[in-house]
Structure formats: structure tokens, C-alpha cells
Scaffold this active site. Structure first.
Site, PDB file in Angstrom:
ATOM      1  N   PRO A   1      -3.352   0.102  19.106  1.00  0.00           N
ATOM      2  CA  PRO A   1      -3.144  -0.391  17.735  1.00  0.00           C
ATOM      3  C   PRO A   1      -3.342   0.648  16.620  1.00  0.00           C
ATOM      4  CG  PRO A   1      -5.212  -1.220  18.630  1.00  0.00           C
ATOM      5  CD  PRO A   1      -4.532  -0.520  19.747  1.00  0.00           C
TER       6      PRO A   1
ATOM      7  N   LYS B   1       1.834  -0.204  15.188  1.00  0.00           N
ATOM      8  CA  LYS B   1       3.270  -0.240  15.467  1.00  0.00           C
ATOM      9  C   LYS B   1       3.770  -1.461  16.256  1.00  0.00           C
ATOM     10  CE  LYS B   1       4.543   3.465  13.510  1.00  0.00           C
ATOM     11  NZ  LYS B   1       4.388   2.917  12.160  1.00  0.00           N
TER      12      LYS B   1
ATOM     13  N   TYR C   1       4.142   6.682   9.941  1.00  0.00           N
ATOM     14  CA  TYR C   1       3.323   5.506   9.628  1.00  0.00           C
ATOM     15  C   TYR C   1       4.152   4.431   8.922  1.00  0.00           C
ATOM     16  CZ  TYR C   1      -0.884   2.848   8.648  1.00  0.00           C
ATOM     17  OH  TYR C   1      -1.840   1.856   8.626  1.00  0.00           O
TER      18      TYR C   1
ATOM     19  N   HIS D   1       0.834  -1.205   0.000  1.00  0.00           N
ATOM     20  CA  HIS D   1       0.000   0.000   0.000  1.00  0.00           C
ATOM     21  C   HIS D   1       0.869   1.255   0.000  1.00  0.00           C
ATOM     22  CE1 HIS D   1      -3.966  -1.851   1.727  1.00  0.00           C
ATOM     23  NE2 HIS D   1      -3.500  -2.525   0.693  1.00  0.00           N
TER      24      HIS D   1
ATOM     25  N   TYR E   1      -9.109   4.934   7.735  1.00  0.00           N
ATOM     26  CA  TYR E   1      -9.250   5.260   9.157  1.00  0.00           C
ATOM     27  C   TYR E   1     -10.350   6.323   9.225  1.00  0.00           C
ATOM     28  CZ  TYR E   1      -4.719   3.055  10.290  1.00  0.00           C
ATOM     29  OH  TYR E   1      -3.682   2.170  10.471  1.00  0.00           O
TER      30      TYR E   1
HETATM   31  P1  FAD Z   1       3.478 -11.820  21.238  1.00  0.00           P
HETATM   32  O1  FAD Z   1       3.039 -11.813  19.834  1.00  0.00           O
HETATM   33  O2  FAD Z   1       2.462 -11.600  22.309  1.00  0.00           O
HETATM   34  O3  FAD Z   1       4.186 -13.212  21.469  1.00  0.00           O
HETATM   35  C1  FAD Z   1       4.498 -13.703  22.745  1.00  0.00           C
HETATM   36  C2  FAD Z   1       4.514 -15.209  22.726  1.00  0.00           C
HETATM   37  O4  FAD Z   1       4.960 -15.689  24.008  1.00  0.00           O
HETATM   38  C3  FAD Z   1       3.131 -15.806  22.509  1.00  0.00           C
HETATM   39  O5  FAD Z   1       3.179 -16.768  21.487  1.00  0.00           O
HETATM   40  C4  FAD Z   1       2.775 -16.407  23.857  1.00  0.00           C
HETATM   41  O6  FAD Z   1       1.961 -17.565  23.750  1.00  0.00           O
HETATM   42  C5  FAD Z   1       4.142 -16.742  24.435  1.00  0.00           C
HETATM   43  N1  FAD Z   1       4.147 -16.823  25.903  1.00  0.00           N
HETATM   44  C6  FAD Z   1       3.449 -16.067  26.785  1.00  0.00           C
HETATM   45  N2  FAD Z   1       3.696 -16.470  28.051  1.00  0.00           N
HETATM   46  C7  FAD Z   1       4.578 -17.489  27.965  1.00  0.00           C
HETATM   47  C8  FAD Z   1       5.192 -18.327  28.924  1.00  0.00           C
HETATM   48  N3  FAD Z   1       4.922 -18.204  30.235  1.00  0.00           N
HETATM   49  N4  FAD Z   1       6.037 -19.280  28.506  1.00  0.00           N
HETATM   50  C9  FAD Z   1       6.300 -19.426  27.170  1.00  0.00           C
HETATM   51  N5  FAD Z   1       5.739 -18.665  26.217  1.00  0.00           N
HETATM   52  C10 FAD Z   1       4.888 -17.712  26.608  1.00  0.00           C
HETATM   53  N6  FAD Z   1       1.157  -4.380  15.508  1.00  0.00           N
HETATM   54  C11 FAD Z   1       1.603  -3.904  14.336  1.00  0.00           C
HETATM   55  O7  FAD Z   1       2.817  -3.708  14.180  1.00  0.00           O
HETATM   56  N7  FAD Z   1       0.776  -3.611  13.275  1.00  0.00           N
HETATM   57  C12 FAD Z   1      -0.560  -3.779  13.384  1.00  0.00           C
HETATM   58  O8  FAD Z   1      -1.281  -3.558  12.402  1.00  0.00           O
HETATM   59  C13 FAD Z   1      -1.084  -4.231  14.644  1.00  0.00           C
HETATM   60  N8  FAD Z   1      -2.400  -4.410  14.809  1.00  0.00           N
HETATM   61  C14 FAD Z   1      -2.849  -5.027  15.943  1.00  0.00           C
HETATM   62  C15 FAD Z   1      -4.206  -5.279  16.031  1.00  0.00           C
HETATM   63  C16 FAD Z   1      -4.695  -5.923  17.161  1.00  0.00           C
HETATM   64  C17 FAD Z   1      -6.179  -6.165  17.231  1.00  0.00           C
HETATM   65  C18 FAD Z   1      -3.807  -6.337  18.203  1.00  0.00           C
HETATM   66  C19 FAD Z   1      -4.324  -7.075  19.426  1.00  0.00           C
HETATM   67  C20 FAD Z   1      -2.458  -6.080  18.116  1.00  0.00           C
HETATM   68  C21 FAD Z   1      -1.957  -5.425  17.000  1.00  0.00           C
HETATM   69  N9  FAD Z   1      -0.610  -5.160  16.861  1.00  0.00           N
HETATM   70  C22 FAD Z   1      -0.161  -4.584  15.716  1.00  0.00           C
HETATM   71  C23 FAD Z   1       0.325  -5.516  17.940  1.00  0.00           C
HETATM   72  C24 FAD Z   1       1.091  -6.822  17.701  1.00  0.00           C
HETATM   73  O9  FAD Z   1       0.182  -7.865  17.468  1.00  0.00           O
HETATM   74  C25 FAD Z   1       1.992  -7.123  18.920  1.00  0.00           C
HETATM   75  O10 FAD Z   1       2.698  -5.975  19.272  1.00  0.00           O
HETATM   76  C26 FAD Z   1       2.983  -8.275  18.618  1.00  0.00           C
HETATM   77  O11 FAD Z   1       2.303  -9.510  18.644  1.00  0.00           O
HETATM   78  C27 FAD Z   1       4.132  -8.327  19.634  1.00  0.00           C
HETATM   79  O12 FAD Z   1       4.946  -9.432  19.387  1.00  0.00           O
HETATM   80  P2  FAD Z   1       5.729 -10.163  20.553  1.00  0.00           P
HETATM   81  O13 FAD Z   1       6.513 -11.248  19.907  1.00  0.00           O
HETATM   82  O14 FAD Z   1       6.440  -9.176  21.388  1.00  0.00           O
HETATM   83  O15 FAD Z   1       4.615 -10.754  21.515  1.00  0.00           O
HETATM   84  C1  DHB Z   2      -4.593  -3.377  11.024  1.00  0.00           C
HETATM   85  C2  DHB Z   2      -4.381  -3.202  12.363  1.00  0.00           C
HETATM   86  C3  DHB Z   2      -4.076  -1.957  12.848  1.00  0.00           C
HETATM   87  O1  DHB Z   2      -3.845  -1.774  14.152  1.00  0.00           O
HETATM   88  C4  DHB Z   2      -3.985  -0.864  11.986  1.00  0.00           C
HETATM   89  O2  DHB Z   2      -3.699   0.363  12.487  1.00  0.00           O
HETATM   90  C5  DHB Z   2      -4.190  -1.047  10.639  1.00  0.00           C
HETATM   91  C6  DHB Z   2      -4.501  -2.315  10.152  1.00  0.00           C
HETATM   92  C7  DHB Z   2      -4.927  -4.736  10.516  1.00  0.00           C
HETATM   93  O3  DHB Z   2      -5.090  -5.641  11.347  1.00  0.00           O
HETATM   94  O4  DHB Z   2      -5.023  -4.925   9.298  1.00  0.00           O
END
Ligand code: FAD
Ligand code: DHB
Length: 391
Positions: A292, A296, A384, A72, A201
Site C-alpha cells: 500500500p 496504487k 504518485y 492534495h 510518510y
Molecule cells: P476488492 O476491493 O477486494 O473487491 C472484491 C469484491 O469481491 C469484494 O467486495 C469481495 O467481497 C467480493 N468477493 C470476493 N470473493 C467473492 C466470491 N466468491 N463471490 C462473490 N464476490 C466475491 N489502493 C489505492 O489505490 N490507494 C490507497 O490509498 C490504498 N490504500 C490501501 C490501504 C490498505 C490498508 C489496504 C488493505 C489496501 C489499500 N489499497 C489502496 C488497495 C485497494 O484497497 C485495493 O487494491 C482495491 O480494493 C481493489 O479493488 P478490487 O475491486 O479489485 O477488489
Molecule cells: C492511505 C493509504 C495508503 O496506502 C497511502 O499510501 C496513503 C494514504 C489512506 O488510507 O489514506
């Protein structure tokens, strides 16, 4: 068991760190308390910054992303019943974002790690961190009912916000900041044709809505809801009525269809500035959460492990510890800027029903400014697509 880097959590942070370390010949073991199926099916983020895509490409895990992801060049902001395009590509000298689901990134990373002979232990239980202040920290856990221990040189705490790593740092040492927002997001996946070539948005007087996509037949939409709301209050009919109200225009209608997944997520900001303690290094959501709206979270997780893998490479290959020492400082600087951007996007786009008409007027003026001033639009676009990681 023994390894160089014990990694807790197989989210984007843990898996990417293990992959980057492997490319430098540094071995690691990843521990995950869920199953492979579960982590590969959890629906979360969708937007990958230019820098994240570049890193996935450079390190050989972007084949499917390049085929199936959506490139995009802009986003659309909607308010007062009109749409305004921010041409990110033009405003940033050629950068863009890619819409590719987080669980697809997870699938690609798991497959690559396993192909490369990497160790990921799924379904572990009761993960504990020991001796993190010494040069041989340990991780104890249960696997198939048997108590196991991994001795490491370093532990990377990548277990997300609820994982065990941050809590292993004594509370009096941790420097933390928290903020909650008076909104939650209801996210859905729907079987429908794409509604728009770019993300929308929308700031509507009844609340925020976001139109995103996943594939040519699955769409991802979000609605601002009350923080106390529960998913049972939202029937399929109510979701579509509200989405249509918040994004439809006279000459444009959202595509709808059967909803195959729906959930509500709260919105908060959190930073633990103490990202390093002894031989423990936190990365990703374990150290910070952003609302979200700025898309980021995943990108910050990837940025952290980019720094951490470089710091560990310097340690193992050059006996150089400077970057390890600077780790918290480098990452928190980047994270604070993303917090600022995410909080700003959140305030600008959500409807705060506690606000006075004057405050709502200011909010609409902010949207007017970013969609009419080239320099204000440039600032949004630069943030962004992702600010450079400075170190
Ligand atoms: P996580 O993905 O949470 O991974 C952590 C892992 O550790 C998990 O698999 C979990 O099961 C495991 N774990 C937990 N506890 C334990 C334990 N005790 N022992 C062993 N393993 C364990 N980010 C973006 O950049 N762009 C987006 O568009 C965006 N949109 C989002 C939309 C939504 C609705 C949500 C909820 C989040 C969004 N995010 C977005 C945020 C993004 O999903 C998170 O920031 C990202 O998953 C962080 O990655 P991580 O590896 O730090 O943690
Ligand atoms: C999506 C999630 C977001 O948080 C955002 O700002 C834009 C898109 C997505 O899940 O596609």
C-alpha cells in the site's frame, strides 16, 4: 438468467466496470458474496490518482467526492527528524491526488448503479465459473439457498485476491509472480482533528508511519509492524506512543483521540500476467496486489476496467476484438510500473531491521536525493499522481 457481462465482485473494479458498461448500453449483472452494508463499511484505501478522479467526474459519480474529498497538491516525506515537501502539482504540470475513502467510492457507485436500474446481487454463496473456454460461459451460485445460473458472453473476475476467478484459470496456464515484504501495516481510524494539511510518510529509525485523513473529525494513521504481529498486542496507549515517536517534531505534535477501528494488513506484491483466459477477464486485486505504500491498488483496479470496458465496447459496437486480445498486455505493462513504484516506496520508507548500517545509510541517501534533486522529486511526483495508461 442471461446477461452480456457477468461480473464477480462488487469492489471498485466490479462496480466501476458495470457502471462504464452501462454508459455504453452494455448490460451486466454483479455478484457479491457480502452484504451491501458490509461492502459499504469496509475500511481500505484513501488516495485517488488524478486519472481516477477524472474518470469518476467524466462518468457522473463524483458529486460527493468533489464536495467531501480533500484535494492534495503535495505530500511530505519525513526522515532524520525533518520534513520535506514534494510539490506534486508543480512537478507534474498541475496534477494532484484526492483523499476520499474507498468505501465512499463504493457507496457512490452502488447508489448510481441501482438508480440506473443495474443489478447487483448481494449475499450470494458458492460462486463457480463454468465453460469459460467457450463463447457462452456461465456463473453458478446460490442465492437465498436456491441454486442459480447466469449465462453470459463474458465473465469479469473482479472478486479481489481471494475471489474464485483467478483459480478458474488452469494453474499450468497462469503466469504468476509473488513477493512478500518483511513488514505489515497497522491501520487505525481515530476521532481527532486533522494533524496536517497533507499526507506525511515518515521513515523513523524505529519504523515507518503514515499520517492521512478521512474527514474534519476522523483521521487515518498507519504504523509499520512486524509481519507476525497481531492486533491484540497493540493497546491504544502503545499505538499512540509509537505514532508520536515516529512523526512528532519539536514544534509539531500529532493530534490523537479515541481509536474507533484498528487492524493489521500484510504487505505483498503479486501479479498474475494471465489476466485473460477464454472468455474470462481478471481485473483489480484478482490479478494483482501491490504493497500500500504507493497508494496504487484501487487506482490499478480502475485502470484495468477502463481498458476492459473499452475493449468490450469495441466488441459489441464495432465487432472489433483487437483490444480484447491486447487486454493482458496493456494492463500488465501498467501494473508492473506500479509494482516497481510501490516496491521502491516501500523499501525507501520502511525500516528493515535486517539491514546493515551501510544499507540504512543508502536508504536515507535515497530519501535525501528525492527531496533535494528536482528530477528525482519529479519522477516520484509523476508516479504518485498516476502514470498515464498507455494503449
Ligand atoms: P476488492 O476491493 O477486494 O473487491 C472484491 C469484491 O469481491 C469484494 O467486495 C469481495 O467481497 C467480493 N468477493 C470476493 N470473493 C467473492 C466470491 N466468491 N463471490 C462473490 N464476490 C466475491 N489502493 C489505492 O489505490 N490507494 C490507497 O490509498 C490504498 N490504500 C490501501 C490501504 C490498505 C490498508 C489496504 C488493505 C489496501 C489499500 N489499497 C489502496 C488497495 C485497494 O484497497 C485495493 O487494491 C482495491 O480494493 C481493489 O479493488 P478490487 O475491486 O479489485 O477488489
Ligand atoms: C492511505 C493509504 C495508503 O496506502 C497511502 O499510501 C496513503 C494514504 C489512506 O488510507 O489514506
Amino acid at each position: 438468467m442471461r446477461t452480456k457481462v457477468g461480473i464477480i465482485g462488487s469492489g471498485p473494479a466490479g462496480l466501476m466496470l458495470s457502471h462504464l458498461l452501462h454508459l455504453q448500453g452494455i448490460e451486466s449483472i454483479v455478484l457479491e458474496n457480502r452484504s451491501r452494508k458490509e461492502i459499504e463499511e469496509t475500511i481500505r484505501a484513501g488516495v485517488l490518482e488524478q486519472g481516477t478522479v477524472d474518470l469518476l467526474k467524466e462518468t457522473g459519480v463524483a458529486d460527493r467526492l468533489l464536495k467531501e474529498g480533500f484535494l492534495h497538491h503535495g505530500i511530505e516525506l519525513q526522515f532524520r527528524g525533518r520534513r520535506h515537501r514534494i510539490n506534486m502539482n508543480e512537478l507534474t504540470g498541475g496534477k494532484s491526488i484526492t483523499v476520499y475513502a474507498q468505501h465512499e467510492v463504493i457507496k457512490d457507485l452502488v447508489a448510481t448503479r441501482l438508480q440506473d436500474g443495474g443489478q447487483i446481487l448481494f449475499d450470494v454463496r458458492d460462486v463457480r465459473l463454468l465453460d469459460i473456454e467457450t463463447s457462452s460461459p456461465k456463473i453458478r451460485f446460490q442465492k437465498d439457498g436456491v441454486e442459480e445460473e447466469i449465462e453470459c458472453d463474458f465473465i469479469a473476475g473482479c472478486g479481489g485476491y481471494h475471489g474464485p476467478s483467478r483459480k478458474a484459470i488452469p494453474e499450468q496456464v497462469r503466469k504468476e509472480f509473488k513477493h512478500t515484504y518483511p513488514f505489515s501495516w497497522l491501520g487505525i481510524l481515530a476521532e481527532a482533528l486533522p494533524s496536517n494539511p497533507e499526507l506525511i510518510y515518515s521513515n523513523h529509525e524505529t519504523g515507518f508511519a503514515l499520517i492521512s485523513t478521512r474527514s474534519s473529525d476522523i483521521q487515518r494513521y498507519y504504523l509499520q509492524v512486524e509481519p507476525t504481529d497481531i492486533i491484540e498486542n497493540w493497546s491504544e496507549d502503545r499505538i499512540w506512543t509509537e505514532l508520536h515517536r515516529r512523526v512528532d517534531l519539536n514544534d509539531w505534535k500529532l493530534n490523537d483521540g479515541p481509536i474507533i477501528q484498528k487492524n493489521i494488513v500484510p504487505m505483498r506484491s503479486f501479479i498474475c500476467e494471465t489476466m485473460q483466459y477464454g472468455r474470462l477477464y481478471l481485473a483489480g486485486d484478482a490479478a494483482h496486489i501491490v504493497p500500500p505504500t504507493g497508494a496504487k491498488g484501487l487506482n490499478l483496479a480502475v485502470a484495468d476496467v477502463q481498458v476492459l470496458s473499452k475493449a468490450l465496447t469495441n466488441f459489441y459496437h464495432e465487432q472489433e476484438t483487437e483490444l480484447l486480445t491486447q487486454y493482458s498486455k496493456i494492463c500488465t505493462r501498467h501494473v508492473w510500473k506500479a509494482q516497481r513504484f510501490s516496491a521502491w516506496m516501500t523499501r525507501m520508507l520502511h525500516r528493515n531491521f535486517d539491514h546493515s548500517p551501510f544499507e540504512y545509510g543508502l536508504q536515507l541517501a535515497e530519501l535525501d536525493l528525492v527531496t533535494s534533486s528536482a528530477s528525482a522529486a519529479k519522477s516520484l511526483a509523476e508516479q504518485y499522481v498516476g502514470l498515464p495508461l498507455e494503449y
